[in-house]
Design an enzyme around this catalytic site. Structure first.
Site, short mmCIF file in Angstrom:
data_model
loop_
_atom_site.label_atom_id
_atom_site.label_comp_id
_atom_site.label_asym_id
_atom_site.label_seq_id
_atom_site.Cartn_x
_atom_site.Cartn_y
_atom_site.Cartn_z
N ASP A 91 38.99 13.63 57.26
CA ASP A 91 39.76 12.75 58.13
C ASP A 91 39.33 11.32 57.80
OD1 ASP A 91 40.92 11.30 60.16
OD2 ASP A 91 39.89 12.34 61.79
N GLU A 134 40.78 2.76 61.77
CA GLU A 134 41.65 3.66 62.53
C GLU A 134 40.84 4.35 63.62
OE1 GLU A 134 43.86 7.46 63.48
OE2 GLU A 134 41.80 7.17 62.80
N GLU A 135 39.62 4.74 63.25
CA GLU A 135 38.79 5.52 64.18
C GLU A 135 38.31 4.67 65.37
OE1 GLU A 135 38.81 8.56 64.04
OE2 GLU A 135 38.88 9.26 61.97
N ASP A 181 47.98 11.47 57.72
CA ASP A 181 46.69 11.71 58.38
C ASP A 181 46.43 13.21 58.43
OD1 ASP A 181 44.30 11.25 59.83
OD2 ASP A 181 45.21 9.60 60.93
N HIS A 205 36.48 15.65 63.10
CA HIS A 205 35.41 14.73 63.52
C HIS A 205 34.03 15.38 63.50
CE1 HIS A 205 37.92 11.32 65.50
NE2 HIS A 205 38.33 11.66 64.29
#
Lengths: 335, 338
Positions: B169, B201-202, B224, B308
C-alpha cells in the site's frame, strides 16, 4: 561462540521438532565428547576432563523454541493452529511464520480500517487466528502442509553494538555456551544435556536427568529482562549488560542457596534475578531421583518468547565464564 | 520490467517525510518510459507521456508509506513516537522497525513481559508503545526528535503469484503505473497521460491536493489497494485476491469513468470486480475529484490482505489486470470518448 549462536538462532526447532538444532549440535560436538540420543530426542553427552571429580556434574540447555502447530485447514485453505509453548497473541498477529522450515505464511488480521467500535483496540481471540500461506483451496493447502506440522515465527538475527536481536535466543544462547564448553579442554569431567520439550513442560530434561543421575546441575537459560521504558526498578527482574542472572527462586524451583551464593561471589559479572516469575528446566532437574543440587545461570533477554528477543553479548560471556567457574568450584568441593 | 522484482525493490525502500528512497527509485525507472519526468518540491514525481491531444488523464498512485516520527528519546535509548498514518497498535509489540537517524538503526517495539501483563493490554495510546533502539545512552548521538521510523521486513514469495511484504500500500499502485508506462512506450496515444506518484496520502490525502492542482488534468484515476478477502473480513467488505482489478463505484466518483472501465474490462476479458463504496473512497481520488473546478475521477484498486501491516499480501496477477485495463482505457481515449 557468537557465530555458532547466529547459526543456532536461524534454525527452526519448535518443541517436538528439535531435529534441525539437534543435527547441528551433533555436528559441532561429535569430535569433542561422547554422546547418545535418548528415546525422546535429548542429546546426552559426556565430556572427559583432565580429572574425574567425586560429584557428577550436569549442564543443561534446551534445544526447543516456542512455536505453532497446525490443527486444521479451512475450506478456503487458511490454516488454524495452536501455540506450542507460551506466545502472546500480540506478538503473533501480523507476523510471518515458516512451517516445516519451508512453507512461508502470515498470521493475518482484519485491517483496522474495518474494525468497528472497540474491536480495533482489543486483541483478537487466539482461536480466531489463522495462517495464510497464499493458497486458494483446502486441497492446495494440504498438498503443502499436514495437520500436526509445526511452525515458528520468523525473525532475522541482527547484531547492533553489544546487543543481539533475534528469535529463539531462549535457549539457543544456552546451547551455544554448552557447545563451547564441550569443544574446549575441561579440567574436570562433566555431563551435558541438550534437552527437548522445555517449552511444553520441562519434559526432555526430566528423563535426561534421570538417565545421567547427577549430583549437581547447572541450567543454562535465557530469562525475562524487563529493563525497558516505563517499568519500575523493582519489576525489571534483571538488566541487560549487568552480567548473567542467577536465580534464588522462580515459579518452578527454590534454588540451592550454596550454589546461588557461590555464583554471586565468583567475581564474574552477575546479578540476582530479582522477581519470582517464570521457570526453566531446573524445575524438573532438581526433583530428579532423590533430588539434585541445582543452579540456574540465565542470560537476560528482553521480549523473550517473541521473534524479536534482545540480549547483550557481555552477559553471554559472563554466563559462559560463570558456568566454567561453577564446574571447577563444584568439582573442587567449594560448595 | 519485471513486476514482482520491481515491487520487491520498491517495498524494501522507504518513503516517509524526508526519506525518499522509494520515490527516487521509482523516478529512475519512470524517466526511461516517459517524455518528461520531474521530481517536484513537494516530494511528488510527475511523468508525462504525450499523446495526440492535450486532453490530459492523470493517473495517481501514492509513494508514501505508513510509519512513525520520533517525539522523545530517553537516556536509556527508548523512543516515544507519534503515528504517521493509520497504524494498528495491536500489531506493534515486538515488531521490528528501522529508525532513520543519521544512519539506519534497527529497533523493536517493546512488548510487555508476562509478569507485568495486566489483562490483555491497552491498544489506544501510541505514547505507551516505546521503541527499543538497542543503543542505550548512545541513541541521542544518532537519532533526533522528528526522525522517521518505518516497518522492517523484506518482501517474500508465498505460493503461486501471491507475495507478502511491507508498503505494498501503495507500491502496488506505483509498480502498476511504472509497468503501464513501459507498455505505453511506442504506442500512439489519443490522449496525454500524466503519471503522478503522490506524497502524504497516508496523512490524509494531502499530496494529491497540490499535485492535482499543478497537473490540472481533464480527468483522473487513482490507483490504490483495497481490502482483500480473509477469514475475518466479511465478503461484502472486500474483493478477492486473484480475481482482478477492483473498479470503484462511489458517489464521489465519475459514473461514466467507472462504467467505461467496467465495460472495457468485460469486452477484453480482463479480470475485474466491482467495489462499491457509500461515500468517499479513502484514496487520492477524494482529493483529485475536488481539485480546482472539479475533476472527473475514478478509482481502480488491487485487492490486498492485512492492510497497513508489514505483512500485506497481494496477487501479482491483479497488478497485471489493472495495468492491462488502464492501457486499454487510455488507448480508447479515456472518458473523453465514452
Amino acid at each position: 561462540m557468537l557465530k555458532t549462536l547466529e547459526k543456532l538462532c536461524l534454525l527452526n526447532s519448535p518443541s517436538g521438532d528439535e531435529g534441525a538444532v539437534r543435527d547441528f549440535i551433533i555436528g559441532e560436538i561429535k569430535d569433542f565428547c561422547q554422546y547418545r540420543i535418548d528415546n525422546l530426542g535429548n542429546i546426552i553427552a559426556f565430556k572427559k576432563g583432565k580429572n574425574t571429580p567425586n560429584a557428577k556434574i550436569l549442564l543443561d540447555a534446551h534445544m526447543d523454541e516456542v512455536g505453532l502447530i497446525i490443527t486444521s485447514v479451512t475450506s478456503e485453505g487458511f490454516l488454524k493452529f495452536a501455540t506450542v509453548g507460551g506466545i502472546d497473541t500480540a506478538v503473533m498477529i501480523s507476523r510471518r511464520v515458516i512451517i516445516n522450515g519451508n512453507v512461508t505464511g502470515v498470521i493475518g488480521l482484519k485491517p483496522v480500517h474495518l474494525c468497528h467500535g472497540d474491536e480495533g483496540k482489543k486483541l483478537p481471540k487466539a482461536d480466531s487466528l489463522y495462517i495464510d500461506i497464499g493458497v486458494k483451496s483446502k486441497e492446495e493447502a494440504l498438498s503443502l502442509v499436514s495437520l500436526g506440522d509445526t511452525a515458528v515465527i520468523c525473525g532475522d538475527y541482527v547484531r547492533s553494538g553489544d546487543k543481539i536481536l533475534s528469535k529463539a535466543l531462549d535457549d539457543r544462547i544456552g546451547c551455544a555456551i554448552l557447545i563451547s564448553l564441550l569443544k574446549e579442554e575441561s579440567e574436570y569431567d562433566f555431563y551435558a544435556t541438550f534437552s527437548v520439550q522445555e517449552e511444553v513442560g520441562l519434559r526432555g530434561a526430566k528423563v535426561a536427568t534421570f538417565a545421567v543421575a547427577p549430583d549437581f546441575a547447572i541450567i543454562l537459560e535465557g530469562t525475562t529482562a524487563a529493563d525497558i521504558a516505563d517499568v519500575a526498578e523493582e519489576k525489571q527482574v534483571c538488566n541487560l549488560g549487568n552480567g548473567a542472572a542467577v536465580s534464588f527462586m522462580d515459579r518452578s524451583t527454590l534454588y540451592d542457596k550454596g550454589l546461588y551464593n557461590l555464583a554471586l561471589s565468583s567475581g564474574i559479572p552477575c546479578q540476582s534475578k530479582r522477581f519470582v516469575s517464570g521457570g526453566n528446566n531446573a524445575g524438573a532437574v532438581h526433583l530428579s531421583r532423590e533430588g539434585v543440587r541445582t543452579v540456574a545461570v540465565s542470560v537476560p533477554c528482553r521480549y523473550i518468547h517473541s521473534a524479536s528477543s534482545v540480549a547483550d553479548i557481555k552477559d553471554i560471556d559472563s554466563a559462559y565464564k560463570l558456568a566454567k567457574y561453577l564446574i571447577l568450584s563444584i568439582a573442587e568441593k567449594k560448595v | 520490467m519485471d513486476i514482482k522484482n520491481t515491487l520487491f525493490d520498491l517495498s524494501a525502500a522507504c518513503s516517509l517525510g524526508n526519506i525518499t528512497e522509494a520515490r527516487d527509485l521509482a523516478f529512475d525507472i519512470l524517466k526511461d518510459f516517459t517524455d518528461e519526468c520531474e521530481k517536484t518540491d513537494n516530494l511528488t514525481v510527475i511523468g508525462t507521456i504525450k499523446g495526440e491531444s492535450d486532453y490530459t488523464l492523470m493517473l495517481a498512485a501514492h509513494i508514501d508509506e505508513i510509519g512513525f516520527t520520533v517525539t522523545d528519546i530517553d537516556d536509556k535509548g527508548f523512543l516515544t513516537v507519534a503515528k504517521c498514518g493509520g497504524i494498528d497498535l495491536r500489531t506493534l509489540p515486538a515488531k521490528r522497525v528501522t529508525v532513520h537517524g543519521k544512519e539506519k538503526v534497527a529497533g523493536v517495539f517493546c512488548s510487555t513481559p508476562p509478569h507485568l501483563a495486566e489483562g490483555e493490554g491497552s491498544f489506544e495510546d501510541i505514547g505507551k508503545f516505546k521503541i527499543d533502539t538497542l543503543l542505550g545512552e548512545k541513541a541521542t548521538d544518532i537519532i533526533a526528535v522528528g526522525d522517521f521510523v518505518t516497518f522492517e521486513g523484506a518482501p517474500c514469495l508465498l505460493q503461486g503469484s501471491l507475495v507478502c511484504g511491507k508498503s505494498f500500500d501503495d507500491r502496488a499502485g506505483v509498480v502498476t503505473l511504472l509497468k503501464l508506462a513501459e507498455e505505453l512506450k511506442g504506442e500512439r496515444l489519443p490522449i496525454t497521460v500524466k503519471i503522478v506518484l503522490t506524497d502524504m496520502e497516508e496523512l490524509g490525502v494531502r499530496g494529491a491536493v497540490t499535485s492535482c492542482f499543478k497537473v490540472n488534468p481533464d480527468e483522473a484515476i487513482a490507483i490504490d489497494v483495497s481490502f482483500g478477502n480473509a477469514p475475518d473480513v466479511s465478503p461484502e467488505e472486500c474483493g478477492k485476491l486473484g480475481e482482478g482489478a477492483m473498479i470503484g463505484f462511489a458517489p464521489v466518483l465519475d459514473k461514466a469513468i467507472s462504467k467505461k472501465l467496467d465495460k472495457i474490462a468485460r469486452e477484453n476479458s480482463i479480470l475485474c470486480q466491482k467495489e462499491v463504496m457509500g461515500g468517499r473512497t479513502g484514496t487520492d481520488a477524494d482529493a483529485l475529484s475536488v481539485s480546482r473546478e472539479g475533476v472527473r475521477t475514478g478509482v481502480v484498486s488491487i485487492p490486498l490482505r492485512n492492510m497497513h501491516t508489514d505483512t500485506e499480501i497481494l496477487d501479482i496477477t491483479d497488478i497485471e489486470s489493472v495495468c492491462e485495463l488502464l492501457k486499454k482505457y487510455i488507448l480508447e481515449g479515456g472518458v473523453l470518448n465514452a
